[in-house]
Design a protein around this motif. Structure first.
Motif, PDB file in Angstrom:
ATOM      1  N   ARG A 199     -22.336  29.796 -15.115  1.00  0.00           N
ATOM      2  CA  ARG A 199     -22.523  28.835 -14.010  1.00  0.00           C
ATOM      3  C   ARG A 199     -21.190  28.439 -13.381  1.00  0.00           C
ATOM      4  O   ARG A 199     -21.097  28.273 -12.164  1.00  0.00           O
ATOM      5  CB  ARG A 199     -23.279  27.600 -14.493  1.00  0.00           C
ATOM      6  N   ASP A 208     -22.310  27.311  -9.728  1.00  0.00           N
ATOM      7  CA  ASP A 208     -23.699  26.856  -9.741  1.00  0.00           C
ATOM      8  C   ASP A 208     -23.841  25.772 -10.816  1.00  0.00           C
ATOM      9  O   ASP A 208     -24.649  25.877 -11.732  1.00  0.00           O
ATOM     10  CB  ASP A 208     -24.621  28.049 -10.039  1.00  0.00           C
ATOM     11  N   LYS A 244     -24.243  22.294 -10.189  1.00  0.00           N
ATOM     12  CA  LYS A 244     -24.963  21.075  -9.801  1.00  0.00           C
ATOM     13  C   LYS A 244     -26.442  21.380  -9.629  1.00  0.00           C
ATOM     14  O   LYS A 244     -26.811  22.389  -9.045  1.00  0.00           O
ATOM     15  CB  LYS A 244     -24.387  20.510  -8.506  1.00  0.00           C
ATOM     16  N   GLN A 245     -27.252  20.442 -10.139  1.00  0.00           N
ATOM     17  CA  GLN A 245     -28.694  20.623  -9.999  1.00  0.00           C
ATOM     18  C   GLN A 245     -29.130  20.194  -8.618  1.00  0.00           C
ATOM     19  O   GLN A 245     -28.530  19.291  -8.052  1.00  0.00           O
ATOM     20  CB  GLN A 245     -29.410  19.818 -11.073  1.00  0.00           C
ATOM     21  N   PRO A 246     -30.086  20.785  -8.002  1.00  0.00           N
ATOM     22  CA  PRO A 246     -30.893  21.881  -8.535  1.00  0.00           C
ATOM     23  C   PRO A 246     -30.088  23.188  -8.523  1.00  0.00           C
ATOM     24  O   PRO A 246     -29.397  23.505  -7.548  1.00  0.00           O
ATOM     25  CB  PRO A 246     -32.087  21.968  -7.586  1.00  0.00           C
ATOM     26  N   TYR A 247     -30.173  23.933  -9.636  1.00  0.00           N
ATOM     27  CA  TYR A 247     -29.437  25.186  -9.774  1.00  0.00           C
ATOM     28  C   TYR A 247     -30.025  26.266  -8.865  1.00  0.00           C
ATOM     29  O   TYR A 247     -31.239  26.314  -8.642  1.00  0.00           O
ATOM     30  CB  TYR A 247     -29.497  25.686 -11.214  1.00  0.00           C
ATOM     31  N   ARG A 248     -29.163  27.129  -8.372  1.00  0.00           N
ATOM     32  CA  ARG A 248     -29.636  28.295  -7.627  1.00  0.00           C
ATOM     33  C   ARG A 248     -30.320  29.289  -8.565  1.00  0.00           C
ATOM     34  O   ARG A 248     -31.265  29.958  -8.190  1.00  0.00           O
ATOM     35  CB  ARG A 248     -28.476  29.018  -6.934  1.00  0.00           C
ATOM     36  N   SER A 265     -32.106  29.788 -12.289  1.00  0.00           N
ATOM     37  CA  SER A 265     -32.730  29.050 -13.396  1.00  0.00           C
ATOM     38  C   SER A 265     -32.154  29.512 -14.736  1.00  0.00           C
ATOM     39  O   SER A 265     -31.648  30.632 -14.862  1.00  0.00           O
ATOM     40  CB  SER A 265     -34.246  29.269 -13.388  1.00  0.00           C
ATOM     41  N   ASP A 266     -32.255  28.650 -15.739  1.00  0.00           N
ATOM     42  CA  ASP A 266     -31.814  29.010 -17.086  1.00  0.00           C
ATOM     43  C   ASP A 266     -32.597  30.218 -17.600  1.00  0.00           C
ATOM     44  O   ASP A 266     -32.042  31.079 -18.278  1.00  0.00           O
ATOM     45  CB  ASP A 266     -31.993  27.837 -18.053  1.00  0.00           C
TER      46      ASP A 266
END
Length: 193
Positions: free
Chosen positions: A11, A16, A18-22, A24-25
């Motif tokens: 990240r 990437d 800061k939420q919302p992430y581009r 996903s985990d």
């Protein structure tokens, strides 16, 4: 090194954080699992050993995890050829590939089997990776490359090429480290004349 720690570095590289992430985990964890398998296959690490007694009635060999690569197989301390049914020679005792996790011997015999293989090791977000910390940068670069291939803009093509060059350099560096560990150092005595 845990999957969560690797995803932190990924990240950071992808900016990437800061939420919302581009990304996903779950997506990045999928990339991590695929790329860890790729790196494990490339460097033959980590190596697992499966040992099993076999009889003519019980000759199926089921490995505890999927084998990315079989490095060596022994039956009663004798090397076994590793074949498919198509390449089997009639008189040899061979380890036959049935499935990525299931093997059998070409002849029904009794004995002790040892299989040295590179396992596939799927991860969850909190699990410890099979690869050591020395592979952190390479794994991070591979995951970043996969992530940048998703977005389609002109800058991404340049970033993919950038990660390709980082991957190549890191693979070369790690190959040198691993080969220096595996090779015997030859020291030649010399005399001053």
């Amino acid at each position: 090194m845990t999957a969560k720690e690797v995803l932190y570095f990924v990240r950071e590289n992808l900016r990437d954080t800061k939420q919302p992430y581009r990304f996903s985990d779950e997506l990045l964890l999928g990339f991590l699992n695929q790329e860890q398998n790729h790196i494990s296959h490339l460097f033959n690490l980590p190596i697992s050993v499966h040992r099993q007694d076999i009889t003519p009635q019980n000759s199926d060999i089921i490995l505890p995890s999927v084998a990315l690569k079989i490095l060596k197989a022994l039956c009663n301390n004798q090397p076994l050829a590793i074949n498919t049914l198509q390449s089997l020679k009639p008189h040899d005792i061979s380890l036959i590939f049935i499935d990525l996790q299931v093997y059998e011997l070409s002849k029904k015999i009794s004995g002790f089997i040892e299989i040295f293989y590179v396992p596939s090791t799927p991860n969850t977000i909190d699990s410890t990776l099979a690869l050591s910390d020395i592979f952190l940068d390479l794994l991070t670069y591979h995951i970043c490359k996969r992530a940048t291939q998703i977005e389609t803009n002109t800058n991404n093509l340049q970033r993919v090429q950038f990660y390709d060059s980082l991957i190549k350099g890191e693979e070369d560096r790690l190959a040198k480290i691993i080969s220096s560990i595996n090779s015997n150092k030859i020291l030649t005595p010399y005399r001053k004349v």
